[in-house]
Scaffold this motif. Structure first.
Motif, PDB file in Angstrom:
ATOM      1  N   UNK A   1       4.179  -5.288   3.187  1.00  0.00           N
ATOM      2  CA  UNK A   1       5.760  -5.675   2.950  1.00  0.00           C
ATOM      3  C   UNK A   1       6.546  -5.210   4.031  1.00  0.00           C
ATOM      4  N   UNK A   9      20.028  -6.296   1.862  1.00  0.00           N
ATOM      5  CA  UNK A   9      20.189  -6.145   0.443  1.00  0.00           C
ATOM      6  C   UNK A   9      21.477  -6.214  -0.151  1.00  0.00           C
TER       7      UNK A   9
ATOM      8  N   UNK B 200      17.876  -2.315  -6.789  1.00  0.00           N
ATOM      9  CA  UNK B 200      16.777  -2.977  -7.217  1.00  0.00           C
ATOM     10  C   UNK B 200      15.711  -2.940  -6.161  1.00  0.00           C
ATOM     11  N   UNK B 201      15.963  -3.282  -5.075  1.00  0.00           N
ATOM     12  CA  UNK B 201      15.191  -3.461  -4.153  1.00  0.00           C
ATOM     13  C   UNK B 201      14.525  -2.285  -3.412  1.00  0.00           C
ATOM     14  N   UNK B 202      15.248  -1.176  -3.278  1.00  0.00           N
ATOM     15  CA  UNK B 202      14.710   0.175  -2.903  1.00  0.00           C
ATOM     16  C   UNK B 202      13.761   0.524  -3.913  1.00  0.00           C
ATOM     17  N   UNK B 203      14.122   0.267  -5.159  1.00  0.00           N
ATOM     18  CA  UNK B 203      13.200   0.765  -6.243  1.00  0.00           C
ATOM     19  C   UNK B 203      11.735  -0.062  -6.113  1.00  0.00           C
ATOM     20  N   UNK B 204      11.741  -1.291  -5.656  1.00  0.00           N
ATOM     21  CA  UNK B 204      10.549  -1.993  -5.482  1.00  0.00           C
ATOM     22  C   UNK B 204       9.871  -1.674  -4.490  1.00  0.00           C
ATOM     23  N   UNK B 205      10.627  -1.376  -3.185  1.00  0.00           N
ATOM     24  CA  UNK B 205       9.889  -1.055  -2.047  1.00  0.00           C
ATOM     25  C   UNK B 205       9.389   0.489  -2.111  1.00  0.00           C
ATOM     26  N   UNK B 206       9.923   1.290  -2.822  1.00  0.00           N
ATOM     27  CA  UNK B 206       9.376   2.663  -2.980  1.00  0.00           C
ATOM     28  C   UNK B 206       8.085   2.515  -3.733  1.00  0.00           C
ATOM     29  N   UNK B 207       8.270   1.799  -4.997  1.00  0.00           N
ATOM     30  CA  UNK B 207       6.966   1.514  -5.874  1.00  0.00           C
ATOM     31  C   UNK B 207       5.578   0.875  -5.168  1.00  0.00           C
ATOM     32  N   UNK B 208       6.028  -0.005  -4.188  1.00  0.00           N
ATOM     33  CA  UNK B 208       5.202  -0.586  -3.378  1.00  0.00           C
ATOM     34  C   UNK B 208       4.373   0.565  -2.414  1.00  0.00           C
TER      35      UNK B 208
END
Lengths: 213, 213
Positions: A1, A9, B200-208
Motif C-alpha cells: 500500500x 488526506x 481515519x486514513x492514518x489509522x488505516x495505514x498504521x493498522x495495515x
C-alpha cells in the motif's frame, strides 16, 4: 500500500463535499478540471489525489460522480463507521456526541467518559456516560480503537494514558495542548486555532488592501 | 505589505503554542532548528515563516522567545481581540461562547443570535442572545466585522446574507456547507472533516503496517 500524503488526506473531504453537492444536483460525470476550478486547485493535483482512491478519470468524460464518492468514502473507511468513545462531556463534547453526521464520517460514539459525578451514569443522545477511571477496562472490553478527547489541557495527558492502557490506537485531540503517545498510536490534533489564524490574517490583509485603495 | 501564504498562516499558531510552553518552562532563547525538530518542519521553512512576523533570529543564539511570542500575536492581531458575533446557539455555539481562550486568539464575543424564541433575550456566559432578524441592524450599530457561523447547513446562506447586510467582512464557518459571499468578504471554513479524514486514513495505514508484520 502506497502511503497517502497528509495534504491529500485533508483534501479528500473537500472533494467529497463538492461531489455530494453535484450528485444532489443530478450531475453524473465530472472532469478533474471542473473539480480543480471549484476548489482552487491544480487539475494535475486533483488527478493525483483521486488516484489514491483507486479511481481513474477517463480522458474526455472525466469521473463518474457516484463511483468517485463511493471510492473516497471506502478509502477513508467512512462507509463503515468505527465504534468510538469520547472523553470530556463539556459543551464541545456534548456538541460532538449530538452531531449525527459523524456516522457519515466514520465515527460511531458508543460510550462517553467524564469526571463530574453528576454526569456519570446519565445518558446524552442515548450514549451512556461513565467515570474516567473506567476507561481502561471498558475500552478494552468494547475493543474500541478511536478516542476523541474534549477535555481541558491540564487533564489531557492523564486521559490519553488511560485510553492507551485500554488499547486505543487513534486519538482525535480537541484539548488545547499536545499529548505524548507511544509509537504506533496515531494522534490528530484538531486545532481551532489553525483556521482562526488564517481568518485573522486574511482579514488584516483584506483591510489593508481596502485602506490603500 | 507582502501577502502571507495560507500554509504559513496555519503554522503560526503551532509556533505560538510551542513557544508559550517553552516560555512557561523558563526558556529564554530558541533556535529555528529546535523549533523545526519539535514541529517536524524544515528549519528553512521555520525561518521563512517567522520572517513574516518581522522577527529575525540571530545566527548562533536564535530567537528571543518572549519577543517572538509577542511578534506572532501582533502579526495575527491576537493581542487586541476584535468584537465578534456568533450565530446559532446550539451545542457547538454554546461551547464556543464559553471558551474563554478565544480572547487570546483575537475573538471577543459581544452578542449571539438564534431563531429559537426560548433562547432569544436570554444570556449565556454573560452574552445576550438576539433573534436572527436583528442581525443586520445590530451588527451595523456595533460595527462588528467578524461573524462565527454555528448554524445547520440549510440556514447557513440565509444567515450569511444577513451578516453581510450588517457589514460583516470575515466569516468563520462551522456549518457543514460552503457559503457564497461577495468579493472583499473573507470566509474561513472550519471543517472538522479535514482532520477526521487525516485521522481515519492514518489509522488505516498504521493498522495495515501492523497486520503485515
Amino acid at each position: 500500500m502506497k502511503k497517502t500524503p497528509v495534504p491529500t488526506m485533508r483534501r479528500l473531504p473537500h472533494y467529497l463535499h463538492f461531489l455530494n453537492r453535484q450528485n444532489e444536483n443530478g450531475v453524473k460525470r465530472i472532469s478533474s478540471t471542473i473539480i480543480a476550478n471549484e476548489l482552487s486547485l491544480d487539475p494535475t493535483q486533483v488527478r493525483k489525489d483521486l488516484e489514491y482512491t483507486g479511481v481513474k478519470g477517463k480522458p474526455k468524460t472525466g469521473f463518474q460522480v457516484e463511483e468517485l464518492i463511493a471510492a473516497i468514502r471506502k478509502f477513508l473507511e467512512w462507509d463503515s463507521p468505527r465504534e468510538s468513545v469520547l472523553v470530556g462531556v463539556g459543551n464541545l463534547g456534548r456538541a460532538m456526541l449530538g452531531y449525527e453526521r459523524f456516522k457519515n464520517y466514520g465515527l460511531n460514539f458508543i460510550a462517553a467518559f467524564d469526571t463530574d459525578p453528576t454526569k456519570v451514569d446519565s445518558e446524552i443522545y442515548g450514549i451512556k456516560i461513565y467515570g474516567i477511571n473506567q476507561i481502561p477496562q471498558l475500552v478494552k472490553e468494547m475493543k474500541i480503537k478511536i478516542g476523541v478527547l474534549t477535555v481541558p489541557a491540564n487533564s489531557a495527558q492523564e486521559v490519553v494514558n488511560l485510553l492507551i492502557e485500554g488499547g486505543i490506537t487513534a486519538i482525535w485531540n480537541f484539548a488545547p495542548t499536545s499529548v505524548r503517545v507511544p509509537e504506533g498510536v496515531v494522534v490528530e490534533n484538531a486545532q481551532f486555532t489553525e483556521s482562526l489564524a488564517s481568518l485573522s490574517r486574511k482579514l488584516i490583509e483584506a483591510n489593508y488592501i481596502i485602506d490603500k485603495k
